[in-house]
Design an enzyme around this catalytic site. Structure first.
Site, PDB file in Angstrom:
ATOM      1  N   GLU A 102     -44.317  13.341   3.381  1.00  0.00           N
ATOM      2  CA  GLU A 102     -44.314  11.895   3.120  1.00  0.00           C
ATOM      3  C   GLU A 102     -44.161  11.632   1.635  1.00  0.00           C
ATOM      4  O   GLU A 102     -43.492  10.695   1.220  1.00  0.00           O
ATOM      5  CB  GLU A 102     -45.616  11.262   3.624  1.00  0.00           C
ATOM      6  CG  GLU A 102     -45.643   9.733   3.566  1.00  0.00           C
ATOM      7  CD  GLU A 102     -46.236   9.140   2.283  1.00  0.00           C
ATOM      8  OE1 GLU A 102     -46.182   7.926   2.125  1.00  0.00           O
ATOM      9  OE2 GLU A 102     -46.736   9.907   1.420  1.00  0.00           O
ATOM     10  N   ASP A 122     -48.917  16.423   3.900  1.00  0.00           N
ATOM     11  CA  ASP A 122     -48.639  16.962   2.560  1.00  0.00           C
ATOM     12  C   ASP A 122     -49.396  16.223   1.475  1.00  0.00           C
ATOM     13  O   ASP A 122     -49.829  15.083   1.650  1.00  0.00           O
ATOM     14  CB  ASP A 122     -47.131  16.908   2.257  1.00  0.00           C
ATOM     15  CG  ASP A 122     -46.587  15.490   2.204  1.00  0.00           C
ATOM     16  OD1 ASP A 122     -46.929  14.683   3.097  1.00  0.00           O
ATOM     17  OD2 ASP A 122     -45.828  15.174   1.268  1.00  0.00           O
TER      18      ASP A 122
END
Ligand code: ZN
Length: 400
Positions: A171, A79
């Protein structure tokens, strides 16, 4: 595929996470777009047990072709941050000649005066944004390095032990690794490849807690308030003034801890303050927590039952556990040395997925990627440094 082509392919896939949807993993469906690409590439490379689980984590195994190696894991996150756009990333590849690099058609320039890291990168191949998005080298730089390492090991038939890789979602909102299934990752130790300067190696993070301070006032018509009104907003300001003013992010660096006021809201009747508390040293973190309790008891003496403090621990410094089994550190430092890199160990001023994994039972320090200025439109990657990190990860994976 070359490391550069791979990197450019991954950064163009929009994988923004969303902090308003943090109860679900993944927080955005589009993270599957990259997960599916990686799954197909891992299968094509001949890895085993390739799967995307229900939380959008990609797992894969490269079985050993020689005996006597440690089982090593590599991780990177898919991400990009929710706050700055990662949609329609248009990367620009330039050989940096020392002159300012214009970002797309914007009036923004990447230049040495603003970013001193560029000083050592004249002559390097730099990948920038077009000034409207992040680049997403955080952490597709890590993904590209890991995938290229696997391709090199497989196509060159380098000797290696069992290697496990995992690509995780979310994350940037701190939730992806909470769902990590360590039974699918049976390693002796692992590395996150997620960070900046390629010379930096980190097996230390902050210890972290968060504090919520709730203050009750006494609301009354201001015309008749004399001797009666207790203004909760003013008490909140008084509370903050009781904390050490030097212990703030803007005044600290290195191993200094801080208390950071992240949010406040208040009226006359009530007020709330949210802080995060950080220190690499656990006993110093405990002292900072004491400051909060002491400030509350001071206010409660002046204004009975006005103030409550609730402190929750968030994560811990992985160093305390890694020091009990330094194989992951020794192996990495040797690889940097063999790659002729002047490595230095830094204490991360934050948390990493690795710190959470370490406390789940897998020692997981962090390797740099050669990515800089993360989380903003000035983010850039240095291909020369990425290539050195490809060498480091390959040495880690193929050295006994
Ligand atoms: Zn990252």
């Amino acid at each position: 595929m070359s490391l550069l082509d791979r990197f450019l392919k991954y950064v163009k896939v929009d994988t923004m996470s969303c902090d308003k949807n943090s109860t679900e993993t993944p927080s955005t469906e589009k993270q599957y777009d990259l997960a599916n690409i990686l799954k197909d590439e891992l299968i094509a490379l001949g890895l085993k047990d390739v799967e995307i689980n229900e939380y959008c984590t990609v797992y894969a195994t490269l079985p050993a072709n020689k005996e006597g190696y440690d089982k090593i894991g590599f991780l990177a996150h898919m991400d990009t941050i929710p706050e700055v756009s990662g949609t329609n990333v248009c990367p620009n590849v330039v050989v940096f000649d020392g002159n300012p690099i214009r970002l797309g058609n914007t009036d923004k320039y990447l230049k040495i005066e603003d970013f001193s890291s560029l000083k050592k990168q004249v002559g390097h191949t730099i990948i920038t944004t077009d000034g409207t998005t992040v680049l997403g080298c955080d952490d597709k730089g890590g993904i590209a390095i890991i995938m290229q390492m696997l391709e090199d090991i497989v196509t060159k038939n380098l000797p290696h032990g069992e290697i496990h890789v995992a690509f995780t979602p979310d994350e940037e909102i701190g939730t992806g690794v909470l769902k990590f299934d360590i039974s699918k990752f049976p390693v002796d130790y692992a590395y996150t490849v997620d960070g900046g300067d390629y010379c930096e190696f980190s097996y230390e993070t902050f210890n972290a807690a968060q504090a919520t301070v709730k203050i009750k006032g006494f609301e009354i018509h201001p015309g008749f308030a004399k001797g009666k009104m207790i203004n909760a907003s003013l008490l909140a300001m008084e509370f903050n003034s009781l904390l050490n003013p030097n212990e703030r992010p803007e005044y600290t660096s290195g191993y200094d801890g801080f208390n950071h006021l992240t949010e406040m809201n208040g009226s006359i009747g009530e007020a709330t303050l949210h802080y995060i508390i950080r220190n690499h040293d656990l006993s110093l973190l405990e002292k900072q927590k004491e400051e909060f309790y002491n400030a509350a008891s001071f206010l409660n003496k002046k204004y009975p039952n006005s103030t409550t403090v609730e402190i929750k621990d968030q994560y811990k410094n992985m160093r305390v556990l890694i020091e009990k089994d330094m194989r992951c550190v020794d192996k990495a430092l040797k690889a940097y040395k063999d790659a002729s890199i002047d490595v230095y160990c830094t204490a991360t001023r934050g948390g990493t997925d690795g710190s959470q994994l370490t406390f789940m039972g897998i020692n997981t320090p962090n390797l740099g990627t050669g990515g800089y200025n993360e989380h903003g439109v000035f983010e850039y990657a240095d291909l020369n440094e990425m290539t050195k990190m490809l060498e480091v990860t390959t040495l880690i994976a193929t050295t006994k």
